[in-house]
Design a protein around this motif. Sequence first.
Motif, PDB file in Angstrom:
ATOM      1  N   GLN A 142      11.312   6.331 -20.457  1.00  0.00           N
ATOM      2  CA  GLN A 142      11.329   6.661 -21.911  1.00  0.00           C
ATOM      3  C   GLN A 142      10.053   6.603 -22.533  1.00  0.00           C
ATOM      4  O   GLN A 142       9.440   7.543 -23.359  1.00  0.00           O
ATOM      5  N   ARG A 161      23.163   5.847 -22.766  1.00  0.00           N
ATOM      6  CA  ARG A 161      23.108   5.300 -24.232  1.00  0.00           C
ATOM      7  C   ARG A 161      23.722   3.732 -24.197  1.00  0.00           C
ATOM      8  O   ARG A 161      23.225   2.683 -24.653  1.00  0.00           O
ATOM      9  N   TYR A 221      17.824  -2.850 -25.629  1.00  0.00           N
ATOM     10  CA  TYR A 221      17.416  -2.878 -27.073  1.00  0.00           C
ATOM     11  C   TYR A 221      17.650  -4.311 -27.728  1.00  0.00           C
ATOM     12  O   TYR A 221      16.813  -4.745 -28.275  1.00  0.00           O
ATOM     13  N   THR A 224      15.361  -1.420 -32.461  1.00  0.00           N
ATOM     14  CA  THR A 224      16.348  -0.464 -32.590  1.00  0.00           C
ATOM     15  C   THR A 224      15.894   0.835 -32.331  1.00  0.00           C
ATOM     16  O   THR A 224      16.837   2.041 -32.607  1.00  0.00           O
ATOM     17  N   SER A 225      14.724   1.158 -31.930  1.00  0.00           N
ATOM     18  CA  SER A 225      14.347   2.478 -31.640  1.00  0.00           C
ATOM     19  C   SER A 225      13.811   2.550 -30.058  1.00  0.00           C
ATOM     20  O   SER A 225      13.230   1.371 -29.575  1.00  0.00           O
ATOM     21  N   ARG A 226      13.681   3.721 -29.763  1.00  0.00           N
ATOM     22  CA  ARG A 226      12.879   3.944 -28.248  1.00  0.00           C
ATOM     23  C   ARG A 226      11.314   3.472 -28.424  1.00  0.00           C
ATOM     24  O   ARG A 226      10.886   3.083 -27.331  1.00  0.00           O
ATOM     25  N   GLU A 267       9.985   1.329 -30.370  1.00  0.00           N
ATOM     26  CA  GLU A 267       9.684  -0.082 -30.451  1.00  0.00           C
ATOM     27  C   GLU A 267      10.150  -0.558 -29.124  1.00  0.00           C
ATOM     28  O   GLU A 267       9.343  -1.696 -28.854  1.00  0.00           O
TER      29      GLU A 267
END
Length: 59
Positions: free
Chosen positions: A5, A26, A33, A39-41, A43
Amino acid sequence: MLALQRRGVGSAAIAATHGVSHNTIRTQIRPLYRKLGVTSRAEAVAVAERLSLLDDAAL
């Protein structure tokens, strides 16, 4: 998965590379996460880099 990622590889491409479904990726990413408190890639990658969790050789 975070190393991929970090390079901008999407979940669908990661799934194809590993021979699993997009939903499997996912499902595996969600707890990661949560443990990182993000909460995001973007981050997740930023926190992982700050904590030195990503190997620079994975670039």
